[in-house]
Design an enzyme around this catalytic site. Structure first.
Site, mmCIF file in Angstrom:
data_model
loop_
_atom_site.group_PDB
_atom_site.id
_atom_site.type_symbol
_atom_site.label_atom_id
_atom_site.label_comp_id
_atom_site.label_asym_id
_atom_site.label_seq_id
_atom_site.Cartn_x
_atom_site.Cartn_y
_atom_site.Cartn_z
ATOM 1 N N GLY A 11 0.906 -1.415 0.153
ATOM 2 C CA GLY A 11 0.074 -0.036 -0.026
ATOM 3 C C GLY A 11 0.954 1.329 0.181
ATOM 4 N N VAL A 24 18.155 8.130 -3.113
ATOM 5 C CA VAL A 24 18.940 8.283 -4.330
ATOM 6 C C VAL A 24 19.723 9.237 -4.172
ATOM 7 C CG1 VAL A 24 18.592 9.508 -6.508
ATOM 8 C CG2 VAL A 24 17.029 7.971 -6.008
ATOM 9 N N ARG A 25 19.867 10.265 -3.345
ATOM 10 C CA ARG A 25 20.644 11.236 -3.064
ATOM 11 C C ARG A 25 21.914 10.921 -2.072
ATOM 12 N NH1 ARG A 25 17.221 17.181 -4.002
ATOM 13 N NH2 ARG A 25 17.073 16.827 -6.076
ATOM 14 N N ARG A 72 0.852 -4.771 -5.679
ATOM 15 C CA ARG A 72 1.072 -6.165 -4.880
ATOM 16 C C ARG A 72 1.218 -7.134 -5.959
ATOM 17 N NH1 ARG A 72 -0.792 -4.388 0.213
ATOM 18 N NH2 ARG A 72 -2.268 -2.817 0.067
ATOM 19 N N ASP A 103 5.111 -5.169 6.089
ATOM 20 C CA ASP A 103 5.624 -6.297 6.132
ATOM 21 C C ASP A 103 5.666 -7.122 5.050
ATOM 22 O OD1 ASP A 103 2.914 -6.443 6.811
ATOM 23 O OD2 ASP A 103 3.280 -7.864 8.301
ATOM 24 N N THR A 126 4.234 2.543 6.040
ATOM 25 C CA THR A 126 2.610 1.957 6.038
ATOM 26 C C THR A 126 1.826 2.988 7.052
ATOM 27 O OG1 THR A 126 1.122 0.201 6.465
ATOM 28 C CG2 THR A 126 3.452 0.131 7.440
ATOM 29 N N ASP A 128 -0.435 1.964 8.605
ATOM 30 C CA ASP A 128 -0.797 1.433 9.822
ATOM 31 C C ASP A 128 -0.029 1.580 10.981
ATOM 32 O OD1 ASP A 128 -3.072 0.788 8.571
ATOM 33 O OD2 ASP A 128 -2.244 -1.152 7.731
ATOM 34 N N ASP A 130 2.140 -0.544 12.112
ATOM 35 C CA ASP A 130 2.202 -1.912 12.851
ATOM 36 C C ASP A 130 3.624 -2.891 12.558
ATOM 37 O OD1 ASP A 130 1.692 -2.312 10.200
ATOM 38 O OD2 ASP A 130 -0.109 -3.632 10.558
ATOM 39 N N MET A 170 -8.741 3.765 9.066
ATOM 40 C CA MET A 170 -8.301 2.686 8.482
ATOM 41 C C MET A 170 -7.523 1.923 9.655
ATOM 42 S SD MET A 170 -6.606 3.337 4.712
ATOM 43 C CE MET A 170 -7.449 3.173 3.286
ATOM 44 N N GLY A 171 -7.370 0.646 9.320
ATOM 45 C CA GLY A 171 -6.619 -0.387 10.579
ATOM 46 C C GLY A 171 -7.381 -1.508 10.427
ATOM 47 N N ARG A 172 -7.046 -2.495 9.649
ATOM 48 C CA ARG A 172 -7.819 -3.733 9.379
ATOM 49 C C ARG A 172 -7.313 -4.638 10.730
ATOM 50 N NH1 ARG A 172 -8.454 -3.546 3.829
ATOM 51 N NH2 ARG A 172 -6.305 -4.348 3.436
ATOM 52 N N GLY A 186 -9.919 13.875 21.124
ATOM 53 C CA GLY A 186 -11.020 14.221 21.809
ATOM 54 C C GLY A 186 -12.122 13.046 21.729
ATOM 55 N N GLU A 188 -15.063 10.375 22.368
ATOM 56 C CA GLU A 188 -15.392 9.784 23.610
ATOM 57 C C GLU A 188 -15.059 8.397 23.912
ATOM 58 O OE1 GLU A 188 -16.740 12.467 22.350
ATOM 59 O OE2 GLU A 188 -16.761 13.515 24.048
ATOM 60 N N LYS A 214 -22.835 17.522 27.510
ATOM 61 C CA LYS A 214 -22.078 17.176 26.305
ATOM 62 C C LYS A 214 -22.804 17.842 24.891
ATOM 63 C CE LYS A 214 -17.986 14.566 27.217
ATOM 64 N NZ LYS A 214 -17.322 13.690 26.421
HETATM 65 P P1 ATP Z 1 0.718 -2.712 3.446
HETATM 66 O O1 ATP Z 1 1.257 -2.778 5.024
HETATM 67 O O2 ATP Z 1 0.336 -1.190 2.977
HETATM 68 O O3 ATP Z 1 -0.430 -3.716 3.295
HETATM 69 P P2 ATP Z 1 2.790 -4.380 2.555
HETATM 70 O O4 ATP Z 1 4.267 -4.402 1.992
HETATM 71 O O5 ATP Z 1 2.613 -5.333 3.899
HETATM 72 O O6 ATP Z 1 2.144 -3.127 2.696
HETATM 73 P P3 ATP Z 1 1.681 -6.790 1.012
HETATM 74 O O7 ATP Z 1 0.572 -6.698 -0.051
HETATM 75 O O8 ATP Z 1 1.409 -7.547 2.187
HETATM 76 O O9 ATP Z 1 1.819 -5.130 1.573
HETATM 77 O O10 ATP Z 1 3.070 -7.187 0.188
HETATM 78 C C1 ATP Z 1 3.408 -6.541 -0.888
HETATM 79 C C2 ATP Z 1 3.961 -7.552 -1.759
HETATM 80 O O11 ATP Z 1 5.100 -8.285 -1.182
HETATM 81 C C3 ATP Z 1 2.857 -8.668 -2.252
HETATM 82 O O12 ATP Z 1 2.058 -8.454 -3.112
HETATM 83 C C4 ATP Z 1 3.875 -9.843 -2.773
HETATM 84 O O13 ATP Z 1 4.160 -9.600 -3.964
HETATM 85 C C5 ATP Z 1 5.280 -9.786 -1.840
HETATM 86 N N1 ATP Z 1 5.254 -10.706 -0.880
HETATM 87 C C6 ATP Z 1 4.490 -10.760 0.385
HETATM 88 N N2 ATP Z 1 4.843 -11.962 0.972
HETATM 89 C C7 ATP Z 1 5.706 -12.246 0.435
HETATM 90 C C8 ATP Z 1 6.425 -13.848 0.483
HETATM 91 N N3 ATP Z 1 6.332 -14.329 1.571
HETATM 92 N N4 ATP Z 1 7.230 -14.142 -0.318
HETATM 93 C C9 ATP Z 1 7.668 -13.385 -1.504
HETATM 94 N N5 ATP Z 1 7.000 -12.051 -1.692
HETATM 95 C C10 ATP Z 1 6.074 -11.890 -0.656
#
Ligand code: ATP
Length: 320
Positions: A11, A24-25, A72, A103, A126, A128, A130, A170-172, A186, A188, A214
């Protein structure tokens, strides 16, 4: 090391561009060549990549999204897909890879490192927040600010009695955005996936608030805790109050990154280049106690990051 590559994956998060600019720099500053890979692991497999110069990253520090685009990729989950990417590592002479993402993206980088021994460094980006091994991820601060701005605006209109405002953020899997935005806004009540919640208590608190005069009641809900509409329905059923639900959705991913995110992204991007130069093979860069730090990708991926329960209970105390 002479030539490194970078990509953004998963994402998108505000601040990714500031991070690309820093990578890059900083790399060019140290005499390295940089290859920018487009569309995450897809571009890695499809050779959608090219050299980046100082000017390639001009005028992007303030932009949301990612100039390299992100994706992805199901194909990169397969060893055949990763073998295609390795052909491009050889073809382009890539000696190290920086992956800016979440992750999932780090799991991809780690799989690739295990199979082909290419040094990889992950930069946590990200909204999130997390990811273990860092106190903050790129994009979180901007997303929280966006949510707080929305809560402020909703609060302005929420001056009539007997109405509850519900804001879904957001935050699944995690309640970081909900907790931070709820405390700063703030709210509740704050509903997050990590903590059980009870509708009777939420409604009682709402009624108490209105009894003592309130003028508004705002409930922040992380999408992983419950749908905002569902929360609104349950509250209406129990209290008879009219409920207004706002789902912020992708608004939270966009926008110009906050100053804090630009600074974080700049420091982490530069830190990732330093790690590769120092010979890191499989690391993630992060911020710990305000300093740039690093953690082995295996360790980062083996842990889960928990929300700050003290902050959660403080938000509860302050909301009465
Ligand atoms: P966000 O936290 O925003 O969802 P993310 O990096 O966790 O970001 P994912 O969709 O979970 O997003 O992973 C991104 C891409 O990484 C996946 O589409 C896939 O191509 C690759 N990926 C994830 N897990 C693996 C794995 N175990 N082995 C190889 N590639 C992976």
């Amino acid at each position: 090391m002479q030539r490194i590559a970078l990509l953004t994956s998963g994402g998108d998060a505000p601040g990714m561009n500031a991070c690309i600019r820093a990578v890059v720099r900083k790399a060019i500053y140290h005499g390295l060549e940089v290859i920018g890979i487009k569309r995450g692991f897809n571009g890695f497999m499809e050779a959608d990549m090219g050299p980046m110069k100082l000017g390639s990253v001009a005028d992007i520090v303030q932009r949301g999204g990612t100039i390299l685009r992100t994706a992805r990729s199901d194909q990169f989950l397969t060893s055949e897909g990763r073998a295609k990417a390795y052909e491009n590592v050889k073809r382009f002479g890539i000696q190290g890879l920086i992956v800016i993402g979440g992750d999932g993206s780090f799991r991809g980088a780690r799989s690739f490192n295990r199979e082909y021994n290419l040094p990889v460094v992950g930069v946590p980006a990200t909204i999130d927040n997390d990811i273990p091994g860092t106190e903050q991820t790129i994009g979180f601060d901007t997303a929280v600010n966006t949510a707080v701005e929305a809560i402020n605006k909703i609060r302005d209109t929420a001056t009539s009695h007997e109405r509850a405002f519900i804001v879904e953020v957001m935050g699944r899997q995690s309640g970081f955005i909900a907790l931070a935005a709820g405390l700063a806004g703030g709210a509740e009540s704050i509903l997050i996936p990590e903590r059980p919640f009870n509708y009777d208590e939420i409604c009682e608190k709402l009624l108490q608030g209105f009894r003592r005069g309130k003028l508004h009641s705002i409930i922040v809900v992380a999408e992983g805790a419950s749908g905002g509409l569902e929360v609104g329905r349950k509250i209406k059923e129990r209290t008879g109050f009219d409920t207004k639900v706002t789902i912020l959705g992708h608004l939270q991913r966009g926008g110009s990154p906050s100053a804090a995110d630009r600074i974080l992204a700049s420091r982490l991007g530069a830190g990732a280049v330093d790690l590769l130069i120092k010979g890191a093979t499989k690391m993630m860069v992060g911020v710990v106690s305000g300093d740039i730090a690093s953690i082995n990708l295996d360790d980062a991926l083996a842990q889960t990051r928990s929300i700050d329960l003290e902050m959660y209970s403080l938000a509860g105390i302050l909301s009465f």
